[in-house]
Design a protein around this motif. Structure first.
Motif, PDB file in Angstrom:
ATOM      1  N   ASN A 125       1.168  -1.625   0.069  1.00  0.00           N
ATOM      2  CA  ASN A 125      -0.095  -0.524  -0.427  1.00  0.00           C
ATOM      3  C   ASN A 125       0.829   1.685  -0.095  1.00  0.00           C
ATOM      4  O   ASN A 125       0.384   2.667  -0.572  1.00  0.00           O
ATOM      5  CB  ASN A 125      -1.218   0.119   1.431  1.00  0.00           C
ATOM      6  N   THR A 126       2.365   1.535   0.276  1.00  0.00           N
ATOM      7  CA  THR A 126       2.784   2.617   0.799  1.00  0.00           C
ATOM      8  C   THR A 126       4.232   2.491   0.000  1.00  0.00           C
ATOM      9  O   THR A 126       4.902   3.150  -0.024  1.00  0.00           O
ATOM     10  CB  THR A 126       2.682   3.017   2.431  1.00  0.00           C
ATOM     11  N   GLY A 127       4.384   1.243   0.063  1.00  0.00           N
ATOM     12  CA  GLY A 127       5.983   1.307  -0.698  1.00  0.00           C
ATOM     13  C   GLY A 127       7.510   0.527   0.499  1.00  0.00           C
ATOM     14  O   GLY A 127       8.108   1.181  -0.283  1.00  0.00           O
ATOM     15  N   SER A 128       6.658   0.943   1.804  1.00  0.00           N
ATOM     16  CA  SER A 128       8.071   1.055   2.476  1.00  0.00           C
ATOM     17  C   SER A 128       8.135  -0.296   2.799  1.00  0.00           C
ATOM     18  O   SER A 128       7.676  -0.992   2.555  1.00  0.00           O
ATOM     19  CB  SER A 128       7.415   1.946   4.028  1.00  0.00           C
ATOM     20  N   VAL A 170       2.136   7.238   1.962  1.00  0.00           N
ATOM     21  CA  VAL A 170       0.851   8.237   1.301  1.00  0.00           C
ATOM     22  C   VAL A 170       0.517   9.322   0.446  1.00  0.00           C
ATOM     23  O   VAL A 170       0.241   9.205  -0.725  1.00  0.00           O
ATOM     24  CB  VAL A 170      -0.581   7.982   1.993  1.00  0.00           C
ATOM     25  N   CYS A 171       0.601   9.962   1.027  1.00  0.00           N
ATOM     26  CA  CYS A 171       0.767  11.548   0.838  1.00  0.00           C
ATOM     27  C   CYS A 171       2.635  12.348  -0.287  1.00  0.00           C
ATOM     28  O   CYS A 171       2.322  13.506   0.008  1.00  0.00           O
ATOM     29  CB  CYS A 171       0.658  12.545   1.915  1.00  0.00           C
ATOM     30  N   ASP A 172       3.242  11.281   0.223  1.00  0.00           N
ATOM     31  CA  ASP A 172       4.250  11.894  -1.064  1.00  0.00           C
ATOM     32  C   ASP A 172       5.903  13.007   0.350  1.00  0.00           C
ATOM     33  O   ASP A 172       6.652  12.978   0.050  1.00  0.00           O
ATOM     34  CB  ASP A 172       4.397  12.523  -1.699  1.00  0.00           C
ATOM     35  N   SER A 173       4.867  12.790   1.453  1.00  0.00           N
ATOM     36  CA  SER A 173       5.549  13.984   2.167  1.00  0.00           C
ATOM     37  C   SER A 173       5.386  13.789   3.820  1.00  0.00           C
ATOM     38  O   SER A 173       3.997  13.771   3.849  1.00  0.00           O
ATOM     39  CB  SER A 173       5.379  15.413   2.334  1.00  0.00           C
ATOM     40  N   LEU A 174       6.291  13.959   4.631  1.00  0.00           N
ATOM     41  CA  LEU A 174       6.306  13.869   6.196  1.00  0.00           C
ATOM     42  C   LEU A 174       5.103  15.433   6.497  1.00  0.00           C
ATOM     43  O   LEU A 174       4.126  14.311   7.137  1.00  0.00           O
ATOM     44  CB  LEU A 174       7.130  13.799   6.684  1.00  0.00           C
ATOM     45  N   LEU A 175       5.019  16.132   5.993  1.00  0.00           N
ATOM     46  CA  LEU A 175       4.375  17.442   6.260  1.00  0.00           C
ATOM     47  C   LEU A 175       3.516  17.533   4.624  1.00  0.00           C
ATOM     48  O   LEU A 175       4.376  18.194   3.515  1.00  0.00           O
ATOM     49  CB  LEU A 175       5.580  19.037   6.541  1.00  0.00           C
TER      50      LEU A 175
END
Length: 354
Positions: A125-128, A170-175
């Protein structure tokens, strides 16, 4: 009637149906229809399926042998609706992850070690990547143990989950909004994605103390409407678009700790109160509170260096470890970890609703 091979497992404070990908239809649409009928969705009681009438028990883990280097297995998580026929792959689940390694050993995808087994898992789901480590004395899985998890009766064997590369999963950035703090309808929020998109806000800004029991929160329809309004707007700011039909971002309202922890939390998925807090949701919440100037950071009581952060929630506590590098901008999470437990509940054949 044709059945499907299935293992029901408790992972952390969630429960879900675990499948080998090869035992399910390859077509996602056909697969999803089958899973809805297996779970008994749509029906608030899920009476004609194996779901437990709550989002934390209406979950599916699909496991396959790794399709690439650097990991042992691939794990796809699906969140199924309860009263509505919805399936989302927009998030992963750290609680069900606690059972993925054992399932892989049970199904012969990974050999068991003589004392402990570590399984490298790609979270599709996230690639991690996550590494799950659990006891296998004598080369056999032993679910018994002395580790307690708040929200779960009794004790079981400890499962260590270690995460890397979870920022912006999910959002491509920590913030995702580009800032540590945002204002939504007069409420300060911090939107963070360190494995799970979350919206963190102060409980008192929503008219509650943050110490209410789940049943009281569930009965507060006005609170649900306020949470939904803020998270819907936050979803747009985080680049997730219209989130009205999905369960992310999750919202966590925070208050000062009152039981020796670092912070007290009440979490909603998406507007239904969570009985505890999710693994990656908890990691993202702590990440947010470690950022200077974030919403609720003044309430956070940091533990001594090297000690885990204890998150107070409605059922007890969740301890997480986070290594955060604040010398760079934006800050970078180098490692996250948590201990959970898991248990096999049944292994056999499940028969879907016709």
């Amino acid at each position: 009637m044709t059945g499907v091979r299935c293992m029901l497992m408790r992972g952390g404070t969630s429960k879900g149906a675990y499948f080998l990908a090869s035992d399910l239809p390859a077509d996602p649409a056909v697969r999803d229809d089958l899973l809805l009928r297996i779970m008994g969705t749509p029906d608030p009681r899920q009476i004609d399926g194996i779901g437990g009438a709550h989002p934390v028990t209406s979950k599916v883990a699909i496991i396959s042998r790794a399709d690439g280097p650097g990991r042992d297995v691939d794990y796809l998580f699906l969140q199924l609706g309860v009263g509505e026929a919805t399936i989302s792959d927009r998030q992963t689940c750290g609680n069900l992850l606690a059972g993925v390694g054992q399932f892989a050993v049970e199904r012969g995808l990974v050999p068991a070690g003589w004392e402990h087994t570590s399984v490298r898992v790609l979270l599709l789901n996230t690639g991690s990547i996550a590494v799950t480590t659990f006891p296998t004395p004598g080369g056999r899985i032993d679910y018994r143990g002395t580790t307690a998890v708040s929200g779960v009766p009794g004790t079981a064997a400890a499962v260590e989950l270690e995460f890397t590369g979870t920022e912006g999963s999910v959002c491509d950035s920590l913030l995702p909004t580009g800032t540590v703090i945002d204002d939504i309808d007069g409420i300060q929020v911090s939107c963070v994605d360190n494995g799970m998109p979350v919206v963190v806000a102060r409980a008192n800004d929503f008219g509650i103390t943050g110490y209410e029991p789940v049943d009281e929160l569930s009965a507060d329809t006005g609170l649900a409407a306020r949470v939904d309004a803020v998270r819907t707007e936050a979803g747009k700011l985080m680049g997730l678009g219209d989130v009205s039909a999905i369960s992310v971002p999750k919202t966590t309202l925070v208050a000062a700790p009152r039981d020796g922890g670092a912070i007290c939390t009440r979490t909603f998925i998406p507007v239904r109160p969570h009985p505890s807090i999710g693994v990656l949701g908890g990691i993202s919440v702590v990440t947010a509170l470690l950022l200077e100037g974030s919403a609720g950071s003044e309430l956070f009581v940091a533990p001594p260096d090297g000690e885990p952060v204890e998150i107070e929630h409605a059922s007890g506590k969740l301890a997480v470890g986070i290594d955060l590098d604040t010398t760079v901008s934006p800050p970078r999470v180098t490692r996250s970890s948590v201990f959970r437990t898991a248990r096999k509940l049944f292994d056999g054949t499940v028969f879907p609703r016709p």
